[in-house]
Enzyme design. Structure first.
Site, PDB file in Angstrom:
ATOM      1  N   GLU A  57      -2.932 -31.261   8.982  1.00 25.64           N
ATOM      2  CA  GLU A  57      -2.195 -31.404   7.729  1.00 25.64           C
ATOM      3  C   GLU A  57      -2.178 -32.876   7.283  1.00 25.64           C
ATOM      4  OE1 GLU A  57       2.309 -30.093   6.218  1.00 25.64           O
ATOM      5  OE2 GLU A  57       1.777 -30.071   8.348  1.00 25.64           O
ATOM      6  N   LYS A 126       0.719 -26.019  -0.041  1.00 18.77           N
ATOM      7  CA  LYS A 126       1.634 -25.481   0.960  1.00 18.77           C
ATOM      8  C   LYS A 126       2.745 -24.698   0.267  1.00 18.77           C
ATOM      9  CE  LYS A 126       4.136 -27.086   5.112  1.00 18.77           C
ATOM     10  NZ  LYS A 126       4.382 -28.288   5.954  1.00 18.77           N
ATOM     11  N   CYS A 182       0.787 -25.324   8.039  1.00 20.31           N
ATOM     12  CA  CYS A 182       1.883 -25.537   8.985  1.00 20.31           C
ATOM     13  C   CYS A 182       3.048 -24.570   8.836  1.00 20.31           C
ATOM     14  CB  CYS A 182       2.354 -26.984   8.914  1.00 20.31           C
ATOM     15  SG  CYS A 182       3.254 -27.508  10.407  1.00 20.31           S
TER      16      CYS A 182
END
Length: 693
Positions: A57, A126, A182
Site C-alpha cells: 500500500e 481504497k 488493506c
C-alpha cells in the site's frame, strides 16, 4: 525426453498465471528511492517470468508519513514517479499493481494503480479507511465507496477509476483480477468479494499493516478466508523495512493463497527487496466456481456484479514456452500433506470409517461382522477399522468373523499373514479352501482349466472372486451379521473388482471412499501411533511390504506372481489422476502436465512425512501418458456400471468419492473417446504416437 518449446510444456497453456508479492526496498517519504525499489523488483519479476506483481500500500510515497501525504510537493512527485514506472513497464512483461496517493476532484485517494505494457490500465481507490487505534486515514483520504463508472487523470492520461474494475487479459482466459487495499478485507463485506462475483479469479491486496504480536496469523486468517469464500487466489503484500518506525514496526509479509491452500509466503522482516513467486491454477478456480452453484446464487443475490463492473481488457505480453512450474504439486493428493497436523488428519480419516461402521452396526443390530481376510492391504485395513469399531462399542473382537479363502493363486506368504493378523487381532478366525468349489464350477461350465489346460482367463479369476463373496454372504446370514466390504476407491475408479457376486459387493463398504495410497498411509499411521499391539504392528508392516496382487492366477514358471500394478498401472499415479479428474474435472493433458512436474524427479519436491526412501519413484512423461490413457479408458469407458451399483460406504476425503448417491454421477454406457483424444492431441508427437489405439 528433451524439454522442447511444444505447447504442452507451457504452464500458461494449462491455465497457470505466475503471480508475485513484492516487498521493495523503501525509505520514508523518499519517492525517488521507493520508485527505484519498485523498478528493481519489477525487473526481477520480469526475469522470473512473472505475470502479475502486487506491491504494498502507498508504495511510492510510503504509508506511515501522516500529514506529509497532504503536501503538494510529495503528491506531485508521486505522479512523476508513476510516469517513470509506466515508461519502464513498456519493456517488462509483468502487470504491476502499485500503491500511490492520487488526487481527483479536490479529494485525495489511497489508490492501487494497475500498470502494464507502458500504460495505466486503471486505478482502484481504497473503500474502507481505518480511523481507530493507530490509524488516522480519514484525516488524509476520501473513501472509494460508490466510486463507479469514473475516470481519473494520472501522469497525462485519463484512465478508468473506481471500485468497479476487473482486469482481464484477452490472450489468457484465466488471468482476471480485482484489487482491494488493506482494511478492505477486514470489512464485514470486503469489496474484493464483489470483484470475485464479477469474474475476478485473482484478488490483489496492497497492504501496509503494521506488525504486532499475532498480526501475521490474523492476515493468514483473512487471506485464507477470502480465497476460500471467493473461490479465488488471494495475493497479499504488506509494507516492510523502510516505513517509519516512529510509533510502529513493519514486517513485509507476502502471502499467496489459492482457495484454502497456502501456496507461498515471503520471509518476514527482510531488510532487502524480496519477491514471493508462485503459479496460480486459474482453471482449477474457474472449474470450482462452475460446479459450485452457491457461488452463482451469491452473484445473483449481489445484483450480478458481472453485468455492472467494467472489464478492463488488455493484451498480456508473457513469457511463452517451458518456464517450469513454480508451485507445490502433491504427489499423493489424497494423503495428508501437513506435517504439523499429520496425526490429526490421519486420526480424522481413520475415525470417519470407524464411526460410520459403528453406526451401521448399531442400526442393524448385527451379531457379527464378516470379513474376507486375504493378507493384502484392503482387507487388512477393513479389519483394523472393524476392530476399532468393536472396541469403541464395547463389543468383543470375536464379534468379527474373519475368513481367509485360499484359491489357485494364493501365496503362502499372504495366507500366513492373514492367519497371523487374525490371531493378533483376537477375532474369530477360520479358513475355507475355495479350490474344490471353484474347480466344480469350472467343470460345470465347461471351462478348459477343469480339463487340465492352463487357461487363466477372466472367467477363471471371476469364479474364485465370486465364490469368496458368495461364501461371505452365506456366512453373514448364518451368523446374524453383515459383510464388511474391503474394496477401495482406487479399485472402483478403475473397475478393478468383480461385479455383483464378487469383491464389488458387500453389505457395507468401509473402504469405498479411501484410495489405495491413503490406505497404505493410514496403516503406517496405525503402526506408528500404536493403535494396536506391537505384535499386530509387525504383521501390519509385513502386509505393507507385500506386492499388491489379486492372487487369482498361479505363479508363472519363474515363480512371478500376478501383479495388479503391471496390468492397470501404479496406484500412486492412478490416485493422482483420479484426484484431479473427480475433484476438479481437469483435462487429461492438464493432469499429465501436473503429474510430470510432480513425479519426474524423485529427489525434488516434498514427500509425505515418513514415506519410505526405497518406495520413492519417478516417472517420465511417456510412462505417465501411457498409464493416464489406460486410466481414461477404464474410468470413463468401462467402470461406471460397477460404480452405479455400489453398496453404502462413507465418504472420507474432500477430494471426493464415487458413490452415485454422492459425488459422482455418470452414465454406464459412456465412451472414453473425448478424453483419450484430448490427451493425444495435446502431447508432444513423440509421446502421443506411442500410445495404443
Amino acid at each position: 525426453m528433451s524439454e522442447t518449446s511444444h505447447p504442452f510444456f507451457d504452464c500458461h497453456d494449462h491455465g497457470f498465471v505466475r503471480v508475485a508479492t513484492a516487498t521493495p526496498a523503501s525509505r520514508t517519504a523518499d519517492v525517488a528511492h521507493n520508485t527505484a525499489g519498485v523498478l528493481a523488483e519489477a525487473r526481477k519479476a520480469h526475469e522470473a517470468n512473472v505475470d502479475l506483481v502486487v506491491f504494498p500500500e502507498l508504495t511510492l510515497s510510503s504509508y506511515a508519513i501522516d500529514d506529509l501525504l497532504l503536501q503538494h510537493a510529495l503528491i506531485e512527485r508521486v505522479e512523476q514517479a508513476l510516469a517513470e514506472v509506466v515508461a519502464a513497464s513498456a519493456e517488462l512483461t509483468p502487470v504491476l499493481v502499485v500503491g500511490a496517493p492520487l488526487r481527483r476532484a479536490d479529494k485525495l485517494y489511497n489508490c492501487a494503480v494497475v500498470i502494464a505494457g507502458g500504460q495505466i490500465l486503471g486505478v482502484v481507490p481504497k473503500s474502507f479507511l481505518p480511523n481507530y487505534r493507530e490509524f488516522y486515514e480519514k484525516r488524509h483520504f476520501a473513501h472509494g465507496r460508490g466510486c463507479t463508472d469514473l475516470w481519473i487523470g494520472v501522469a497525462g492520461e485519463e484512465v478508468p477509476f473506481g471500485t468497479d474494475l476487473v482486469f482481464a487479459a484477452a490472450n489468457l482466459p484465466g488471468f482476471r483480477f480485482g484489487v482491494e487495499i488493506c482494511e478492505d478485507f477486514w470489512a464485514p463485506v470486503p469489496p474484493g468479494m464483489q470483484a470475485a462475483l464479477a469474474g475476478a479469479l485473482i484478488l490483489c491486496n496492497l497492504s501496509a499493516s503494521p506488525v504486532t504480536i499475532g498480526r501475521a496469523d490474523d492476515r493468514h486468517l483473512h487471506c485464507r478466508s477470502s480465497a476460500s469464500r471467493a473461490i479465488a487466489a488471494y495475493v497479499y503484500s504488506a509494507s516492510g523495512h523502510g516505513e517509519s518506525t516512529t510509533d510502529l514496526a513493519w514486517d513485509g509479509q507476502g502471502v499467496i493463497y489459492e482457495m484454502g491452500d497456502l501456496l507461498a509466503q515471503s520471509e518476514r522482516f527482510d531488510r532487502t527487496g524480496e519477491l514471493c513467486v508462485v503459479d496460480i491454477d486459474t482453471e482449477r478456480l474457474a472449474a470450482e466456481r462452475m460446479r459450485n452453484q452457491t457461488f452463482a446464487d451469491a452473484a445473483e443475490w449481489a445484483g450480478s456484479p458481472a453485468d455492472t463492473y467494467r472489464r478492463i481488457v488488455f493484451e498480456h505480453t508473457y513469457a511463452a514456452g517451458n518456464i517450469g512450474l513454480v508451485r507445490p504439486v502433491a504427489r499423493f493428493p489424497f494423503v495428508p500433506d501437513r506435517p504439523e497436523r499429520l496425526d490429526e488428519d490421519c486420526y480424522e480419516a481413520f475415525n470417519i470409517q470407524v464411526d460410520a461402521l459403528m453406526r451401521r452396526i448399531e442400526s442393524t443390530g448385527a451379531k457379527s461382522l464378516v470379513i474376507g481376510i486375504s493378507g493384502g492391504l484392503d482387507s487388512t485395513h477393513a479389519l483394523i477399522v472393524a476392530a476399532k469399531a468393536c472396541d469403541r462399542l464395547g463389543l468383543p473382537r470375536t464379534t468379527i468373523r474373519g475368513y481367509t479363502m485360499p484359491g489357485f493363486g494364493t501365496s503362502e506368504g499372504t495366507r500366513a499373514n492373514a492367519h497371523r493378523l487374525m490371531t493378533a487381532m483376537e477375532i474369530t478366525a477360520d479358513e475355507i479352501d475355495i479350490r474344490p468349489a471353484a474347480l466344480k464350477m469350472l467343470e460345470d461350465i465347461g471351462h478348459p482349466f477343469a480339463g487340465g489346460e492352463p487357461v487363466h482367463d477372466v472367467t477363471f479369476e471371476n469364479v474364485q472372486a465370486g465364490l469368496r463373496t458368495d461364501y461371505l454372504f452365506r456366512l453373514a446370514s448364518q451368523h446374524g451379521g453383515f459383510v464388511v466390504g474391503t474394496g477401495d476407491l482406487s479399485e472402483l475408479a478403475l473397475g478393478w473388482c468383480t461385479y455383483g457376486v464378487g469383491d464389488h459387493m458387500s453389505h457395507y463398504g468401509v473402504n469405498a471412499g479411501v484410495p489405495k495410497t491413503l490406505i497404505q498411509y493410514l496403516i503406517r499411521w496405525v503402526i506408528s501411533t500404536g493403535q494396536f499391539t506391537e505384535t499386530c504392528g509387525k504383521v501390519l508392516g509385513d502386509v505393507l511390504a507385500t506386492e499388491i496382487s489379486p492372487e487369482l492366477v498361479p505363479p508363472d514358471a519363474d515363480g512371478a506372481i500376478q501383479s495388479t500394478e503391471s496390468i492397470i498401472g501404479p496406484y500412486e499415479l492412478n490416485d493422482f489422476f483420479l484426484h484431479h479428474v473427480i475433484r476438479y474435472g481437469q483435462r487429461p493433458s492438464k493432469v499429465a502436465f501436473l503429474a510430470w512436474h510432480a513425479w519426474k524427479d524423485a529427489n525434488g519436491g516434498l514427500w509425505p512425512a515418513g514415506f519410505p526412501q526405497t518406495s520413492k519413484n519417478a516417472y517420465n512423461l511417456p510412462t505417465i501418458a501411457r498409464w493416464l490413457d489406460k486410466f481414461c479408458a477404464r474410468f470413463f469407458g468401462f467402470s461406471q456400471f460397477k460404480r452405479s451399483a455400489l453398496p453404502n460406504g462413507p465418504k472420507v476425503s474432500s477430494a471426493g468419492a464415487l458413490s452415485p448417491r454422492g459425488d459422482w454421477r455418470a452414465p454406464s454406457d459412456a465412451v472414453a473417446t473425448v478424453w483419450r483424444e484430448e490427451l493425444r492431441e495435446a502431447l508432444p508427437d513423440e509421446v502421443a504416437r506411442n500410445l495404443p489405439a
